[in-house]
Design a protein around this motif. Sequence first.
Motif, PDB file in Angstrom:
ATOM      1  N   GLN A  73     -14.692  19.739  30.063  1.00  0.00           N
ATOM      2  CA  GLN A  73     -15.570  20.308  29.058  1.00  0.00           C
ATOM      3  C   GLN A  73     -15.222  21.769  28.799  1.00  0.00           C
ATOM      4  OE1 GLN A  73     -19.405  19.125  30.903  1.00  0.00           O
ATOM      5  NE2 GLN A  73     -19.931  18.381  28.867  1.00  0.00           N
ATOM      6  N   GLY A  74     -15.448  22.183  27.571  1.00  0.00           N
ATOM      7  CA  GLY A  74     -15.221  23.580  27.270  1.00  0.00           C
ATOM      8  C   GLY A  74     -15.262  23.847  25.782  1.00  0.00           C
ATOM      9  N   GLY A  75     -15.931  24.948  25.425  1.00  0.00           N
ATOM     10  CA  GLY A  75     -15.870  25.387  24.042  1.00  0.00           C
ATOM     11  C   GLY A  75     -16.772  24.622  23.102  1.00  0.00           C
ATOM     12  N   GLU A  76     -16.564  24.892  21.821  1.00  0.00           N
ATOM     13  CA  GLU A  76     -17.371  24.316  20.747  1.00  0.00           C
ATOM     14  C   GLU A  76     -16.456  23.589  19.767  1.00  0.00           C
ATOM     15  OE1 GLU A  76     -20.873  26.371  18.540  1.00  0.00           O
ATOM     16  OE2 GLU A  76     -19.093  26.669  17.290  1.00  0.00           O
ATOM     17  N   THR A  77     -16.923  22.467  19.288  1.00  0.00           N
ATOM     18  CA  THR A  77     -16.195  21.694  18.281  1.00  0.00           C
ATOM     19  C   THR A  77     -17.027  21.660  16.999  1.00  0.00           C
ATOM     20  OG1 THR A  77     -15.148  20.307  19.963  1.00  0.00           O
ATOM     21  CG2 THR A  77     -15.184  19.465  17.719  1.00  0.00           C
ATOM     22  N   THR A  78     -16.367  21.844  15.874  1.00  0.00           N
ATOM     23  CA  THR A  78     -17.057  21.777  14.588  1.00  0.00           C
ATOM     24  C   THR A  78     -16.411  20.702  13.715  1.00  0.00           C
ATOM     25  OG1 THR A  78     -15.637  23.456  13.569  1.00  0.00           O
ATOM     26  CG2 THR A  78     -17.648  24.218  14.671  1.00  0.00           C
ATOM     27  N   SER A  79     -17.221  20.108  12.873  1.00  0.00           N
ATOM     28  CA  SER A  79     -16.730  19.110  11.923  1.00  0.00           C
ATOM     29  C   SER A  79     -17.468  19.289  10.612  1.00  0.00           C
ATOM     30  CB  SER A  79     -16.955  17.694  12.467  1.00  0.00           C
ATOM     31  OG  SER A  79     -16.511  16.716  11.540  1.00  0.00           O
ATOM     32  N   THR A  80     -16.723  19.574   9.559  1.00  0.00           N
ATOM     33  CA  THR A  80     -17.301  19.688   8.225  1.00  0.00           C
ATOM     34  C   THR A  80     -16.576  18.715   7.306  1.00  0.00           C
ATOM     35  OG1 THR A  80     -15.781  21.473   7.623  1.00  0.00           O
ATOM     36  CG2 THR A  80     -17.911  22.110   8.525  1.00  0.00           C
ATOM     37  N   ARG A 135     -12.417  21.066  14.039  1.00  0.00           N
ATOM     38  CA  ARG A 135     -11.715  22.150  14.702  1.00  0.00           C
ATOM     39  C   ARG A 135     -12.294  22.399  16.094  1.00  0.00           C
ATOM     40  NH1 ARG A 135      -8.336  25.046  11.475  1.00  0.00           N
ATOM     41  NH2 ARG A 135      -8.358  24.431   9.271  1.00  0.00           N
ATOM     42  N   ASN A 136     -11.413  22.904  16.991  1.00  0.00           N
ATOM     43  CA  ASN A 136     -11.832  23.225  18.343  1.00  0.00           C
ATOM     44  C   ASN A 136     -12.312  24.671  18.424  1.00  0.00           C
ATOM     45  OD1 ASN A 136      -9.534  24.852  18.392  1.00  0.00           O
ATOM     46  ND2 ASN A 136      -8.326  23.383  19.562  1.00  0.00           N
ATOM     47  N   GLU A 137     -12.558  25.129  19.670  1.00  0.00           N
ATOM     48  CA  GLU A 137     -13.107  26.464  19.853  1.00  0.00           C
ATOM     49  C   GLU A 137     -12.149  27.563  19.424  1.00  0.00           C
ATOM     50  OE1 GLU A 137     -10.992  25.259  23.604  1.00  0.00           O
ATOM     51  OE2 GLU A 137     -12.323  24.338  22.119  1.00  0.00           O
ATOM     52  N   ASN A 138     -10.849  27.250  19.296  1.00  0.00           N
ATOM     53  CA  ASN A 138      -9.858  28.230  18.840  1.00  0.00           C
ATOM     54  C   ASN A 138      -9.581  28.129  17.342  1.00  0.00           C
ATOM     55  OD1 ASN A 138      -9.451  29.206  21.514  1.00  0.00           O
ATOM     56  ND2 ASN A 138      -8.130  27.432  21.930  1.00  0.00           N
TER      57      ASN A 138
END
Length: 693
Positions: free
Chosen positions: A547-554, A580-583
Motif C-alpha cells: 500500500q502507498g500513496g493516492e490513486t485518481t481516476s477521472t 494516475r498514481n501518487e506521482n
Amino acid sequence: MSRSRPSPLPFNVLSSPARRVAMATLLLGCPLAAQAQDDVAQSDTVVVTATALKVAMPLAETPRSVSSVSREELDERNVQSLDESFRYRAGVLSGHYGADNNTNWLKVRGFDQATYLNGLRLYSPGYYQWTPEPYGLERVEVFKGPASILYGEAPSGGIVNAVSKRPTEEVQGEIEIQAGNRQHRQFAFDTSGPVTENGDVRYRMVGLYKERDGDLDGTYNKRYYFAPSLEWDIADDTQLTVLASFQKDDGVPENPFKLAYGTLENTPFGKVDPETNYGAPGYDKDERTQLGIGYEFQHYLDDTWKFEQNFRYSHLDLDLRSTYIMSSRDGERTAPRGHLQRNGDIDSFTIDNRMVGKWYTERTENTLLVGIDYQDLSLDGQEYDNYSYDTVDIFDPDTSIAPLDPSQRFGRHIDKQQLGLYVQDQLRIDDRWVLLGSVRHDSADVKNTNQDINVTVDETQSATSFSGGVMYLGGNGVSPYLSYTESFRPQAQTAANGAIFQEIEGKQWEAGVKYAPATWDGYVSAAVFDIEESNSFVTQPTGEQQQGGETTSTGFELEGVGYLTDSLQLTAAYTYTDMRNENDQRKELIPRHQASAWLDYDFTAGAVEGLTLGGGVRYVGKTVATPSPFNSIDDDVPSYTLYDVMARYDFDTHWTAQVNVNNLTDEEYVASCDFYCYYGESRSVIGSLSYQW
C-alpha cells in the motif's frame, strides 16, 4: 418463429402518482429488463432496479451510474464467465489478464471491483475466489463508483451484483447442449413453475455440467453446478424466497503470466507462443467446491412500511497448486519459477435488515430506508509461497516439477466481522426533482494469524460514509444529475512482514445525464466522474502488492441501447479513463480509450424468418507498462480491436440453434503488462442447441 424481443430499456420515467404507487409495490430486485413490448412507443412498462438504492426505483430517477445485462443478452452472446458480461458496456474493462479459468477479472472505472450475489457480498480473499456460474443468473448489474453507502465493504470503482434466476409463475423449462473448440462440452437444464394448484408456492431448478481446455497447453476446467430455489407467498403481504447453489470445479489452473521479453519485446530467440505454459500441468491443480444457501424475506407492515431481510451462508473449499514464471534479465534464456499452494476453506454469512417507508403528499413522494447489516468471515488454511522454486527455459519450458513436501506449508487464519448501520432518504418533488441523501457507519474487526512468521494482527477498522445527489426529471426524457459518493474497504490480508493492510477509502464526484424518451424503445446515458482513493495497492519490483500513496481516476462514459428499427438493435459504449498514481503517472493496465458496438437483426418474414444475426466490435486503446528491475519495457502496450459474431435460428417455438464466435480473426495480441505481460484470449467458437417449453 422468432422469439419476442426484450426491450433494452434499463430505466423508465414514471409520469403519474398512480404509476408511482404501483411501482412502490414491486418486490425488491424486480427484473431490470422490461417486458417485451408490442408497440415500441408504449411507455407504461415500469422498469426498476434495487442495486443502486436497495429499493425498487426507476434508474431514470437515480442520480448514479448503473449498467445492466439481461438474461436475453447473456444468452445472445453466450457468456461463459462473469467477466465477459460487460464487454459491451461503458466503464468496465475485462480481458486485460487474458484467459483465466478460475478467476473473474474486472476493472470498473480503473479499479478492481467487488462481486455481490443477490445484494450480498461474495468473499474472495487471496486465491479463494468464488466464481458465479452465468447460466444460473437472471441478470448482471454494475454499480459504478464508490458504493459503501449501502453495501459497506466496497472498492472505489464499483461493485458487480449478480442476480440469480428465480421461480416463475408459469411453467417453463429449457434443455441445452453445447460444443466448441478447445474441447468445450456443456449440458444444462432449467425448469420452473408452480408447486401448488393456486400457485402460492413456486420452484426453480437449474443445473449444468461443462468442461473446456484453457488457452495454455495442458490446462482445463470441469464444472458441476446445481441451483434449486423456492418462492412462497406466505400471505398477501408476506413472501419468502429460498436460494441455494452448489458448484464444483476441478482442473489445472491457467497462469497467463509471461514476460515482456518474448511477448511485447523481440528477442534473439524469437517470440513466445501464446499457448506456452510455464506451469506444471502434471502436478498443478485447482479443486474448489462452493455452496451457498440463503433467503430473501419481505413483509408489508402497512401501506407505508415494509420490512426486508436477506441472509446467506457460504462455504468455499479450495485445494490449489499453481506454478508460474517469475522474471528474467534481458538477454537471458532462462527464468526462475514460483510455486504456491493453498489448501483451506472459507465460511461466511451475511445478513441485511431493512425498513423501507414510502409516503406521499400533494407535491412530494418520500422513500426512507433504514438498515443494519452484519458480515462474518472465517478463513482457515495452509499456504506455501516460493518465488524461486526452480528455473525454466523461457522458449522451451520443461513443465515437470519436484513435488512439495506438505509439511513445508504454514497455517493462515483470518477472522473478520463487520457491522454497518445506514440511512437513506430519497425525496421527489413535483415529479421533476429528485433529492437523495445517505449516511452509513461501518466497524470491522480483523484478525489475521500468519504462522510462517509467527505474527498475529488484531485491530478494528471503521469509517463513516456519506452520499448525496440531485436530479432533474425533464419532461422530454432528458434528466441531468449530480452526485457524491464514498467507499470504505477494510483489509483482511497482511503484508509480507505480517503487518495488516490499512482500510482503503474512496471519494467520487459524478455529473451525468440520462435520456429515455417515452417515444423510443431505448436509452442513452452519459457521465463524467472524478475518483480519489487513499491507501491504494502498488505493485512492487518483486511483484508483491503493497500500500502507498493516492490513486485518481477521472473520465467520461457514454452508453446506449435501443432499437433503430423494429428489427435492428444497437448497443454502443465509449469510455475515456485517465488513471494516475501518487506521482501523477499513468497507471498500468488502464487504457485511456475503450469503445464497443453490437448490432443484431431479427428476420421476421420470408424464407429466413426466425433467423437472427449479430456482430460486434471491441476496441481497447494502448496502455502503459510497468517495468521490473530485471527487464525494461520501452514501449506502450499497443491497442487492439476484436470482432464477435452470432447467428441464431428459431426452428419453432421450442427448438433453437445458435453459433457464437468471439475474436473472429483469432487476433494474437498482448492485452496488458503489469510487471508481467498477458496475451489476450484466443478465438472461441461455441455451437448451441436448445429445446424450450
